[in-house]
Motif scaffolding. Structure first.
Motif, PDB file in Angstrom:
ATOM      1  N   UNK A 184       0.849  -1.190   0.000  1.00  0.00           N
ATOM      2  CA  UNK A 184       0.000   0.000   0.000  1.00  0.00           C
ATOM      3  C   UNK A 184       0.882   1.236   0.000  1.00  0.00           C
ATOM      4  N   UNK A 185       0.604   2.157  -0.927  1.00  0.00           N
ATOM      5  CA  UNK A 185       1.376   3.392  -1.000  1.00  0.00           C
ATOM      6  C   UNK A 185       0.755   4.451  -0.093  1.00  0.00           C
ATOM      7  N   UNK A 186       1.556   5.039   0.804  1.00  0.00           N
ATOM      8  CA  UNK A 186       1.025   6.123   1.639  1.00  0.00           C
ATOM      9  C   UNK A 186       0.799   7.401   0.832  1.00  0.00           C
ATOM     10  N   UNK A 187       1.380   7.479  -0.363  1.00  0.00           N
ATOM     11  CA  UNK A 187       1.254   8.689  -1.186  1.00  0.00           C
ATOM     12  C   UNK A 187      -0.096   8.739  -1.884  1.00  0.00           C
ATOM     13  N   UNK A 188      -0.463   7.651  -2.573  1.00  0.00           N
ATOM     14  CA  UNK A 188      -1.720   7.668  -3.330  1.00  0.00           C
ATOM     15  C   UNK A 188      -2.797   6.758  -2.735  1.00  0.00           C
ATOM     16  N   UNK A 189      -2.464   6.009  -1.671  1.00  0.00           N
ATOM     17  CA  UNK A 189      -3.454   5.159  -1.019  1.00  0.00           C
ATOM     18  C   UNK A 189      -3.853   3.936  -1.806  1.00  0.00           C
ATOM     19  N   UNK A 190      -3.117   3.623  -2.856  1.00  0.00           N
ATOM     20  CA  UNK A 190      -3.458   2.475  -3.702  1.00  0.00           C
ATOM     21  C   UNK A 190      -2.451   1.352  -3.494  1.00  0.00           C
ATOM     22  N   UNK A 191      -2.880   0.147  -3.852  1.00  0.00           N
ATOM     23  CA  UNK A 191      -1.975  -0.996  -3.843  1.00  0.00           C
ATOM     24  C   UNK A 191      -1.080  -0.928  -5.082  1.00  0.00           C
ATOM     25  N   UNK A 192       0.199  -1.212  -4.857  1.00  0.00           N
ATOM     26  CA  UNK A 192       1.170  -1.282  -5.950  1.00  0.00           C
ATOM     27  C   UNK A 192       1.724  -2.700  -5.967  1.00  0.00           C
ATOM     28  N   UNK A 193       1.938  -3.252  -7.161  1.00  0.00           N
ATOM     29  CA  UNK A 193       2.540  -4.578  -7.324  1.00  0.00           C
ATOM     30  C   UNK A 193       3.861  -4.412  -8.060  1.00  0.00           C
ATOM     31  N   UNK A 194       4.888  -5.135  -7.585  1.00  0.00           N
ATOM     32  CA  UNK A 194       6.206  -5.030  -8.198  1.00  0.00           C
ATOM     33  C   UNK A 194       6.667  -6.347  -8.799  1.00  0.00           C
ATOM     34  N   UNK A 195       7.358  -6.244  -9.924  1.00  0.00           N
ATOM     35  CA  UNK A 195       7.858  -7.407 -10.645  1.00  0.00           C
ATOM     36  C   UNK A 195       9.259  -7.113 -11.159  1.00  0.00           C
ATOM     37  N   UNK A 196      10.097  -8.147 -11.182  1.00  0.00           N
ATOM     38  CA  UNK A 196      11.394  -8.071 -11.853  1.00  0.00           C
ATOM     39  C   UNK A 196      11.414  -9.172 -12.900  1.00  0.00           C
ATOM     40  N   UNK A 197      11.771  -8.816 -14.128  1.00  0.00           N
ATOM     41  CA  UNK A 197      11.863  -9.797 -15.207  1.00  0.00           C
ATOM     42  C   UNK A 197      13.266  -9.750 -15.791  1.00  0.00           C
ATOM     43  N   UNK A 198      13.847 -10.916 -16.024  1.00  0.00           N
ATOM     44  CA  UNK A 198      15.184 -10.985 -16.599  1.00  0.00           C
ATOM     45  C   UNK A 198      15.195 -11.973 -17.762  1.00  0.00           C
ATOM     46  N   UNK A 199      16.080 -11.720 -18.689  1.00  0.00           N
ATOM     47  CA  UNK A 199      16.225 -12.600 -19.840  1.00  0.00           C
ATOM     48  C   UNK A 199      17.352 -12.098 -20.715  1.00  0.00           C
ATOM     49  N   UNK A 200      17.449 -12.674 -21.896  1.00  0.00           N
ATOM     50  CA  UNK A 200      18.460 -12.221 -22.841  1.00  0.00           C
ATOM     51  C   UNK A 200      17.966 -12.409 -24.256  1.00  0.00           C
ATOM     52  N   UNK A 201      18.500 -11.573 -25.134  1.00  0.00           N
ATOM     53  CA  UNK A 201      18.222 -11.676 -26.562  1.00  0.00           C
ATOM     54  C   UNK A 201      19.551 -11.654 -27.301  1.00  0.00           C
ATOM     55  N   UNK A 202      19.505 -12.035 -28.550  1.00  0.00           N
ATOM     56  CA  UNK A 202      20.682 -11.946 -29.421  1.00  0.00           C
ATOM     57  C   UNK A 202      20.429 -10.829 -30.436  1.00  0.00           C
ATOM     58  N   UNK A 203      21.358  -9.901 -30.512  1.00  0.00           N
ATOM     59  CA  UNK A 203      21.225  -8.789 -31.458  1.00  0.00           C
ATOM     60  C   UNK A 203      21.059  -9.301 -32.879  1.00  0.00           C
ATOM     61  N   UNK A 204      21.814 -10.341 -33.223  1.00  0.00           N
ATOM     62  CA  UNK A 204      21.781 -10.863 -34.589  1.00  0.00           C
ATOM     63  C   UNK A 204      20.400 -11.392 -34.973  1.00  0.00           C
ATOM     64  N   UNK A 205      19.605 -11.842 -34.005  1.00  0.00           N
ATOM     65  CA  UNK A 205      18.252 -12.316 -34.302  1.00  0.00           C
ATOM     66  C   UNK A 205      17.361 -11.200 -34.823  1.00  0.00           C
ATOM     67  N   UNK A 206      17.742  -9.946 -34.546  1.00  0.00           N
ATOM     68  CA  UNK A 206      16.937  -8.804 -34.957  1.00  0.00           C
ATOM     69  C   UNK A 206      17.628  -7.976 -36.044  1.00  0.00           C
ATOM     70  N   UNK A 207      18.683  -8.527 -36.652  1.00  0.00           N
ATOM     71  CA  UNK A 207      19.397  -7.820 -37.709  1.00  0.00           C
ATOM     72  C   UNK A 207      20.249  -6.670 -37.192  1.00  0.00           C
ATOM     73  N   UNK A 208      20.607  -6.694 -35.915  1.00  0.00           N
ATOM     74  CA  UNK A 208      21.411  -5.631 -35.308  1.00  0.00           C
ATOM     75  C   UNK A 208      22.818  -6.152 -35.052  1.00  0.00           C
ATOM     76  N   UNK A 209      23.513  -6.512 -36.127  1.00  0.00           N
ATOM     77  CA  UNK A 209      24.788  -7.188 -35.957  1.00  0.00           C
ATOM     78  C   UNK A 209      26.008  -6.326 -36.258  1.00  0.00           C
ATOM     79  N   UNK A 210      25.858  -5.004 -36.271  1.00  0.00           N
ATOM     80  CA  UNK A 210      27.007  -4.119 -36.434  1.00  0.00           C
ATOM     81  C   UNK A 210      27.954  -4.300 -35.235  1.00  0.00           C
ATOM     82  N   UNK A 211      29.228  -4.175 -35.496  1.00  0.00           N
ATOM     83  CA  UNK A 211      30.205  -4.179 -34.407  1.00  0.00           C
ATOM     84  C   UNK A 211      30.627  -5.553 -33.965  1.00  0.00           C
ATOM     85  N   UNK A 212      30.485  -6.553 -34.843  1.00  0.00           N
ATOM     86  CA  UNK A 212      30.938  -7.897 -34.501  1.00  0.00           C
ATOM     87  C   UNK A 212      32.385  -7.856 -34.047  1.00  0.00           C
ATOM     88  N   UNK A 213      32.689  -8.476 -32.934  1.00  0.00           N
ATOM     89  CA  UNK A 213      34.031  -8.445 -32.381  1.00  0.00           C
ATOM     90  C   UNK A 213      34.191  -7.332 -31.362  1.00  0.00           C
TER      91      UNK A 213
END
Length: 191
Positions: A142-171
């Motif tokens: 519960x936030x004392x500022x706005x009086x509403x319930x807040x929910x928090x989440x952390x998400x982690x993962x990874x992507x490969x630049x090359x999968x999206x055609x962003x492969x400049x700077x190899x090396x």
């Protein structure tokens, strides 16, 4: 959306085991962030974030009814170095003129307790690829500022630049980009 019916799957676990009210949860941009890490020359990490993002969270009665989406303005990249950021926005890398947004849309949520998994589709420009994020439910407060319930989440993962055609700077730049999302949402209005 595919259904995994293996015995160890908790895909049909009820979201009501979490203290989340059904409905559209509001996004709290002041307490949310999209951070990333990428290797430089294979020896060091460059860390950064995107400053402009929006997200939606719809909570239904079961995990299959949960939907998450996000939009991130690629031009809002911030690595703490204005020259590097300008180069990253250029046609060499992100090409924000042609690819202004990165979007995510969940396709499946599964898990239990504090540990969840979210599969979805990440789109950068005209390329869409599947991505799975590990999600940790931080809880509800519960936030004392706005009086509403807040929910928090952390998400982690990874992507490969090359999968999206962003492969400049190899090396120079690593292909793997590690992602960390810290998201906070506000409970739907009762009325």
């Amino acid at each position: 959306m595919t259904q995994d019916n293996s015995p160890n799957t908790t895909a049909a676990a009820s979201v009501t085991t979490l203290p989340l009210s059904p409905g559209d949860w509001g996004f709290d941009p002041l307490h949310s962030a999209v951070n990333f890490t990428i290797r430089h020359l294979g020896i060091a990490k460059v860390r950064g974030r995107f400053r402009e993002l929006t997200a939606t969270l719809y909570v239904g009665e079961a995990a299959d009814d949960v939907r998450v989406s996000a939009e991130i303005a690629l031009a809002s990249i911030d690595t703490g170095n204005p020259d590097r950021d300008a180069h990253t926005r250029s046609a060499d890398l992100l090409d924000v003129e042609k690819r202004p947004m990165m979007t995510f849309r969940s396709t499946r949520v599964s898990g239990a307790g504090d540990d969840w998994s979210m599969a979805g589709e990440l789109t950068i420009g005209d390329v869409t690829r599947p991505v799975t994020l590990a999600v940790e439910f931080g809880g509800v407060g519960d936030s004392p500022v706005d009086g509403r319930k807040h929910a928090g989440f952390e998400a982690t993962g990874e992507i490969r630049r090359s999968d999206f055609g962003l492969d400049f700077g190899g090396g120079m730049l690593g292909d793997v980009v590690k992602i960390q999302l810290d998201m906070e949402f506000l409970e739907p209005d009762a009325g």
